[in-house]
Write an enzyme that holds these catalytic residues in place. Structure first.
Site, PDB file in Angstrom:
ATOM      1  N   SER A   1       0.801  -1.232   0.000  1.00 51.32           N
ATOM      2  CA  SER A   1       0.000   0.000   0.000  1.00 51.32           C
ATOM      3  C   SER A   1       0.829   1.277   0.000  1.00 51.32           C
ATOM      4  O   SER A   1       0.265   2.372  -0.047  1.00 51.32           O
ATOM      5  CB  SER A   1      -0.956   0.006   1.201  1.00 51.32           C
ATOM      6  OG  SER A   1      -2.074  -0.822   0.936  1.00 51.32           O
TER       7      SER A   1
ATOM      8  N   LYS B   1       0.067   3.756  -2.663  1.00 58.60           N
ATOM      9  CA  LYS B   1      -0.935   4.819  -2.527  1.00 58.60           C
ATOM     10  C   LYS B   1      -0.295   6.201  -2.352  1.00 58.60           C
ATOM     11  O   LYS B   1      -0.982   7.222  -2.495  1.00 58.60           O
ATOM     12  CB  LYS B   1      -1.871   4.501  -1.360  1.00 58.60           C
ATOM     13  CG  LYS B   1      -2.720   3.241  -1.596  1.00 58.60           C
ATOM     14  CD  LYS B   1      -3.620   2.946  -0.413  1.00 58.60           C
ATOM     15  CE  LYS B   1      -4.568   1.777  -0.695  1.00 58.60           C
ATOM     16  NZ  LYS B   1      -3.966   0.465  -0.446  1.00 58.60           N
TER      17      LYS B   1
ATOM     18  N   SER C   1      -6.617   2.922   4.355  1.00 58.39           N
ATOM     19  CA  SER C   1      -5.858   2.209   3.321  1.00 58.39           C
ATOM     20  C   SER C   1      -6.786   1.425   2.397  1.00 58.39           C
ATOM     21  O   SER C   1      -6.459   0.320   1.942  1.00 58.39           O
ATOM     22  CB  SER C   1      -4.812   1.272   3.943  1.00 58.39           C
ATOM     23  OG  SER C   1      -3.775   0.971   3.015  1.00 58.39           O
TER      24      SER C   1
END
Length: 393
Positions: free
Chosen positions: A67, A70, A127
């Site tokens: 993640s 991101k 997330s």
């Protein structure tokens, strides 16, 4: 202010003026304090204020992004906001693809039209892979086009070891980055979009109609250390537990000092936070920051030829700060390397040379120097007179 260093020498050289220096990721040549044992596959600690690397391990080894992907998705969303291509109040639809995203989620569905502001919080605080996909489709038109934009932006930022396959970070062959590249992205994110950095410090967020228990930021350092204000966690089975964290602490004589820690491949969520905290604390205690010059303070005022002024002030529009092992600030020396003679005209901001900082004869940092003022070319007789003086000289 009175500069806190021992010697300032102006060295005249006949080479072309030094260009503005790009951020360097090489460790300073001085003897560095030994970093603590960090239980992670890769790590990197940068003093953002001084633009210096304090500690590093395997920063160019390709790793799965999880993640941390991101961060780039956020970069492109913030860029679209700044360019007024989208607004925070604008509502994006939730596609079937976004709704069915596996992994961590915001729990939005196709019946919803979700404001961009909430999708950003869902992507960063929760997330949420579904929120991330909705943003990617809303900004890029499609996931595929958004991924193309991600790779173009990575190339533009100089992230040579990064390749994106998706906007959320789920495991996919070739979806890779490095600790070095993550540091480039994180620093540019903070520098270019300070107005949006509050999202990364948000501890709790809940969107109406979704599970309230899903609302705690996974960056547990936000709850442990009040000086930490970002940035992003990541986890997959292959990547392990990862955290890009940043802290800002007020230091004597310097003011706010920001560090950036990148810990990759830790064994657990608790471990990534603990090891990141260890790295940040070490950076603040084992090193001292030294402000050599205030923002806009002249580093040197060399003579100018064939100009309407006889001298020019050179320095940096921001404060010049270096970081050295604790207790060694009194041994710092500086020298200015520049072109000679300096022939007008000069524009404000023009590259004028380099400030070299050393400690016990070893390099600490090189800082580009620019003209703090413009100097116009003199008239015909002024240029003629200086030409004669230069010839005699």
């Amino acid at each position: 202010m009175t500069p806190i260093f021992n010697t300032l020498r102006v060295i005249a050289v006949t080479v072309a003026m030094a260009p503005a220096l790009a951020p360097t990721f090489a460790l300073a040549q001085i003897s560095q304090p030994q970093p603590p044992e960090i239980a992670a596959r890769n790590y990197l600690l940068i003093d953002v204020t001084a633009n210096q690397v304090l500690g590093a391990k395997d920063i160019d080894v390709p790793i799965e992004q999880a993640s941390l992907t991101k961060l780039m998705t956020g970069y492109l969303v913030f860029d679209a906001l700044r360019a007024k291509k989208i607004t925070l109040e604008q509502r994006f639809p939730v596609s079937e693809r976004a709704w069915k995203m596996p992994g961590s989620r915001m729990f939005i569905d196709p019946k919803m039209q979700v404001p961009v502001d909430d999708l950003i919080k869902g992507m960063i605080v929760q997330s949420g892979n579904d929120a991330t996909m909705a943003l990617a489709e809303g900004v890029g038109g499609s996931q595929e086009n958004f991924v193309r934009l991600m790779n173009e932006q990575a190339k533009a930022l100089g992230m040579k070891g990064t390749n994106y396959k998706n906007p959320e970070g789920l495991t996919e062959p070739g979806h890779l980055t490095t600790a070095r590249d993550l540091s480039i992205l994180a620093q540019r994110l903070m520098q270019e979009f300070p107005e949006y950095m509050h999202y990364y410090a948000t501890k709790q967020y809940h969107y109406e109609g979704t599970p309230a228990s899903n609302g705690t930021n996974r960056n547990t350092l936000l709850f442990r250390d009040p000086t930490v204000d970002g940035l992003k966690t990541g986890h997959t089975a292959a990547a392990g537990y990862c955290l890009v964290s940043t802290a800002k602490r007020t230091m004597p004589q310097v003011g706010e000092r920001r560090l950036l820690s990148i810990v990759l491949g830790a064994a657990s969520a608790n471990a990534r936070a603990t090891e990141s905290q260890k790295l940040l604390n070490w950076g603040y205690t084992a090193f001292d920051s030294v402000k050599l010059f205030d923002a806009g303070q002249p580093v040197a005022t060399p003579e100018v030829w064939k100009g309407q002024a006889g001298t020019i002030q050179i320095g940096q529009p921001h404060a010049i700060v270096v970081t050295v092992p604790a207790g060694s600030a009194g041994k710092l020396k500086t020298e200015v390397v520049r072109q000679d003679p300096l022939i007008a005209p000069f524009t404000k901001g023009q590259s004028m040379g380099t400030l070299k900082v050393t400690l016990d004869g070893q390099a600490v940092a090189e800082v580009p120097l620019v003209a703090l003022e413009a100097v116009e070319q003199a008239g015909f007789f002024g240029r003629l007179w200086d030409a004669i003086r230069l010839w005699i000289k």
